[in-house]
Design a protein around this motif. Structure first.
Motif, mmCIF file in Angstrom:
data_model
loop_
_atom_site.group_PDB
_atom_site.id
_atom_site.type_symbol
_atom_site.label_atom_id
_atom_site.label_comp_id
_atom_site.label_asym_id
_atom_site.label_seq_id
_atom_site.Cartn_x
_atom_site.Cartn_y
_atom_site.Cartn_z
ATOM 1 N N THR A 1 -3.374 -1.803 -8.309
ATOM 2 C CA THR A 1 -4.298 -0.916 -8.412
ATOM 3 C C THR A 1 -4.020 0.544 -7.778
ATOM 4 O O THR A 1 -3.149 0.373 -7.166
ATOM 5 C CB THR A 1 -5.543 -1.279 -7.594
ATOM 6 N N TYR A 2 -4.741 1.524 -8.784
ATOM 7 C CA TYR A 2 -4.601 2.821 -8.251
ATOM 8 C C TYR A 2 -6.054 3.469 -7.909
ATOM 9 O O TYR A 2 -6.675 3.178 -8.793
ATOM 10 C CB TYR A 2 -3.861 3.781 -9.589
ATOM 11 N N VAL A 3 -6.103 3.510 -6.584
ATOM 12 C CA VAL A 3 -7.398 4.295 -6.268
ATOM 13 C C VAL A 3 -7.343 5.777 -6.466
ATOM 14 O O VAL A 3 -6.484 6.230 -5.474
ATOM 15 C CB VAL A 3 -7.972 3.549 -4.862
ATOM 16 N N LEU B 1 0.782 -0.964 0.041
ATOM 17 C CA LEU B 1 -0.025 0.068 -0.136
ATOM 18 C C LEU B 1 0.923 1.134 -0.066
ATOM 19 O O LEU B 1 1.803 1.430 0.788
ATOM 20 C CB LEU B 1 -0.744 0.108 1.167
ATOM 21 N N VAL B 2 0.611 2.139 -1.125
ATOM 22 C CA VAL B 2 1.536 3.355 -1.029
ATOM 23 C C VAL B 2 0.533 4.649 -1.382
ATOM 24 O O VAL B 2 -0.231 4.452 -2.213
ATOM 25 C CB VAL B 2 2.598 3.100 -2.195
ATOM 26 N N ASP B 3 0.906 5.511 -0.772
ATOM 27 C CA ASP B 3 0.297 6.986 -1.202
ATOM 28 C C ASP B 3 0.869 7.565 -2.561
ATOM 29 O O ASP B 3 2.044 7.382 -2.527
ATOM 30 C CB ASP B 3 0.704 8.057 -0.104
ATOM 31 N N SER C 1 5.653 2.037 -8.836
ATOM 32 C CA SER C 1 4.164 2.601 -8.460
ATOM 33 C C SER C 1 4.139 4.276 -8.310
ATOM 34 O O SER C 1 3.131 4.741 -8.685
ATOM 35 C CB SER C 1 3.457 1.691 -7.833
ATOM 36 N N ARG C 2 5.236 4.596 -7.660
ATOM 37 C CA ARG C 2 5.263 5.900 -7.274
ATOM 38 C C ARG C 2 5.435 6.789 -8.473
ATOM 39 O O ARG C 2 5.036 8.005 -8.352
ATOM 40 C CB ARG C 2 6.213 6.103 -6.020
ATOM 41 N N VAL C 3 6.213 6.312 -9.324
ATOM 42 C CA VAL C 3 6.547 7.074 -10.628
ATOM 43 C C VAL C 3 5.918 6.896 -11.776
ATOM 44 O O VAL C 3 6.097 7.512 -12.821
ATOM 45 C CB VAL C 3 8.228 7.100 -10.847
ATOM 46 N N ALA C 4 5.199 5.589 -12.088
ATOM 47 C CA ALA C 4 4.713 4.949 -13.347
ATOM 48 C C ALA C 4 3.431 6.041 -13.573
ATOM 49 O O ALA C 4 2.736 6.626 -12.526
ATOM 50 C CB ALA C 4 4.304 3.612 -13.285
ATOM 51 N N ARG C 5 2.943 5.985 -14.841
ATOM 52 C CA ARG C 5 1.731 6.569 -15.290
ATOM 53 C C ARG C 5 0.709 5.980 -14.801
ATOM 54 O O ARG C 5 -0.408 6.426 -14.701
ATOM 55 C CB ARG C 5 1.943 7.146 -16.866
ATOM 56 N N GLY C 6 0.886 4.759 -14.548
ATOM 57 C CA GLY C 6 -0.371 3.974 -14.212
ATOM 58 C C GLY C 6 -0.006 2.449 -13.843
ATOM 59 O O GLY C 6 1.237 2.319 -13.831
ATOM 60 N N PRO C 7 -0.952 1.754 -13.382
ATOM 61 C CA PRO C 7 -0.597 0.415 -12.907
ATOM 62 C C PRO C 7 -0.009 -0.555 -14.018
ATOM 63 O O PRO C 7 0.817 -1.421 -13.746
ATOM 64 C CB PRO C 7 -1.954 -0.270 -12.459
ATOM 65 N N GLY C 8 -0.485 -0.310 -15.314
ATOM 66 C CA GLY C 8 0.037 -1.033 -16.424
ATOM 67 C C GLY C 8 1.535 -0.954 -16.432
ATOM 68 O O GLY C 8 2.390 -1.844 -16.528
ATOM 69 N N GLY D 1 -2.258 3.583 -4.041
ATOM 70 C CA GLY D 1 -1.633 2.233 -4.625
ATOM 71 C C GLY D 1 -1.775 1.007 -3.924
ATOM 72 O O GLY D 1 -1.334 0.998 -2.672
ATOM 73 N N VAL D 2 -2.497 -0.124 -4.414
ATOM 74 C CA VAL D 2 -2.781 -1.268 -3.744
ATOM 75 C C VAL D 2 -2.401 -2.272 -4.350
ATOM 76 O O VAL D 2 -3.144 -2.462 -5.793
ATOM 77 C CB VAL D 2 -4.364 -1.363 -3.157
ATOM 78 N N ALA D 3 -1.528 -3.240 -4.024
ATOM 79 C CA ALA D 3 -0.915 -4.394 -4.983
ATOM 80 C C ALA D 3 -0.861 -5.937 -4.253
ATOM 81 O O ALA D 3 -0.907 -5.700 -2.703
ATOM 82 C CB ALA D 3 0.101 -3.996 -5.545
#
Length: 407
Positions: A284-286, A216-218, A253-260, A225-227
């Protein structure tokens, strides 16, 4: 051409050894004729009754431990789903005709599980080898020789039992150390302000470490972000790979444009991590402001979106092969789902829903039914209820990670 019809009930009754069937509550479900004969009990005195009401330890002997050891063995079978062979046991069996009179008996028990379609233990096979006469056979009328041999054999059996107990205690201490190590590698859900509950259950016998993880990351812009992920294998080797992949995905996940893209980066990194092949993960990005969930899956089971009315949708529109399963690099797909306030996002690993010889859709249906049944519960209560509904008592047969987040 069809084979002969086999009367399995008749076969059970005709078995030459002592065999009884016990329920998970340790009540007699049935016993064959040899068991009844050697135990000196009728079927009516056994069936439906609690095992240790029928055969308790001798209250006149403070050192009697046969019943206690047998119960420990049966509980191990219930919890692990594996056969348990006991050392030679001395039992004092009370006479059915003369209550208060106890006869010394020596039995060598083997306890084995019968599994239901969902992999849980539905019956226990309790097979007993009666060795009292064998122990007493030597020496004929020379009583002291009999007693000396009897005492020696029993002493060796007790020593073996004590060694087994010490090994179990040492293994338990090792589990505590390993669990502390594992928890140090996994994040706490505190960063999301009480919205999330996490649960982590290694498989029974896996030293409390495994390759399952959650993260879980802010993220910038009122997002989180939840993975979850699952490395192939169990134990310390899988846990070491897990630690590397979780850290890499958390950073990506902190720097990517999205979960993909986050999973795309993780896939590239996994090529240089021995043991990371065929790892599955879902990211996932909530987005709280937009009330959306963007997600991408690398061969992982679909997250569950629990709607406020109790209905469940599985997020399965952006699934790709596991890490390292494809020789050429390619972008990972992603999809978006919307949610209403009061919904819940549930991510999990396969230990929660998969069972031997069962289609995965059955397990997913079981998860959906549990979520619907408890859909009004808060994150902590919902996580506990799902584990109670889906995992067998005493421990998981496979590694399990679970994240429940209220949206």
């Amino acid at each position: 051409m069809t084979g002969p019809v086999i009367d399995y009930a008749g076969v059970f009754q005709a078995l030459p050894g002592m065999v009884a069937l016990l329920t998970p509550e340790l009540a007699y479900a049935d016993a064959n004729e040899e068991f009844l004969r050697m135990a000196g009990r009728t079927r009516e005195q056994l069936v439906g009754r609690y095992l240790f009401d029928v055969f308790p330890d001798n209250p006149q002997d403070p050192g009697a431990s046969g019943a206690r050891n047998l119960e420990a063995s049966l509980q191990r079978v219930l919890h692990s789903g594996e056969r348990d062979t006991m050392a030679l046991q001395r039992y004092d069996v009370e006479s059915a005709e003369r209550p208060g009179e106890w006869e010394e008996r020596y039995w060598s028990p083997v306890n084995a599980p019968i599994l239901g379609p969902d992999g849980t233990v539905v019956l226990l096979v309790h097979r007993v080898e009666e060795v009292t006469e064998l122990i007493r056979a030597r020496g004929g009328a020379s009583g002291p020789q009999d007693r000396a041999l009897e005492a020696e054999l029993y002493s060796r059996a007790r020593e073996l039992q004590e060694v087994n107990e010490r090994l179990r205690e040492a293994n338990s201490r090792g589990r505590e150390v390993a669990m502390a190590l594992q928890e140090a590698m996994l994040p706490a859900p505190s960063s999301v302000g009480g919205r999330a509950a996490v649960r982590y259950r290694p498989a029974t016998g896996a030293l409390n470490v495994c390759g399952d993880w959650y993260d879980l990351v802010d993220l910038p812009g009122d997002r989180v972000g939840v993975a979850v992920g699952d490395v192939v294998g169990h134990g310390l080797a899988a846990a070491c790979v897990m630690g590397q992949l979780r850290s890499a995905l958390s950073a990506a996940s902190r720097v990517a444009r999205g979960p993909g893209q986050a999973l795309e980066v993780l896939g590239l990194y996994a090529r240089f991590v021995p043991g990371a092949e065929n790892t599955t993960a879902v990211q996932t990005y909530v987005d709280w402001a937009a009330r959306t969930i963007r997600y991408s899956s690398a061969g992982h089971l679909p997250p569950a979106l629990l709607h406020p009315d109790g209905t469940v949708t599985f997020l399965d529109q952006a699934t790709d092969p596991p890490l390292g399963a494809r020789p050429d690099h390619a972008p990972r797909p992603e999809a978006t789902a919307s949610f209403d306030p009061g919904a819940a996002l549930v991510l999990y690993t396969d230990g929660l829903v998969e069972r031997r010889r069962e289609d995965i859709d059955v397990g997913l249906g079981r998860l959906a039914a549990s979520l619907t049944r408890h859909h009004r519960a808060g994150p902590e209560a919902l996580a506990d209820a799902v584990l109670l509904d889906l995992l067998q008592t005493g421990g998981a047969t496979d590694d399990t990670a679970l994240v429940v987040m209220r949206l």
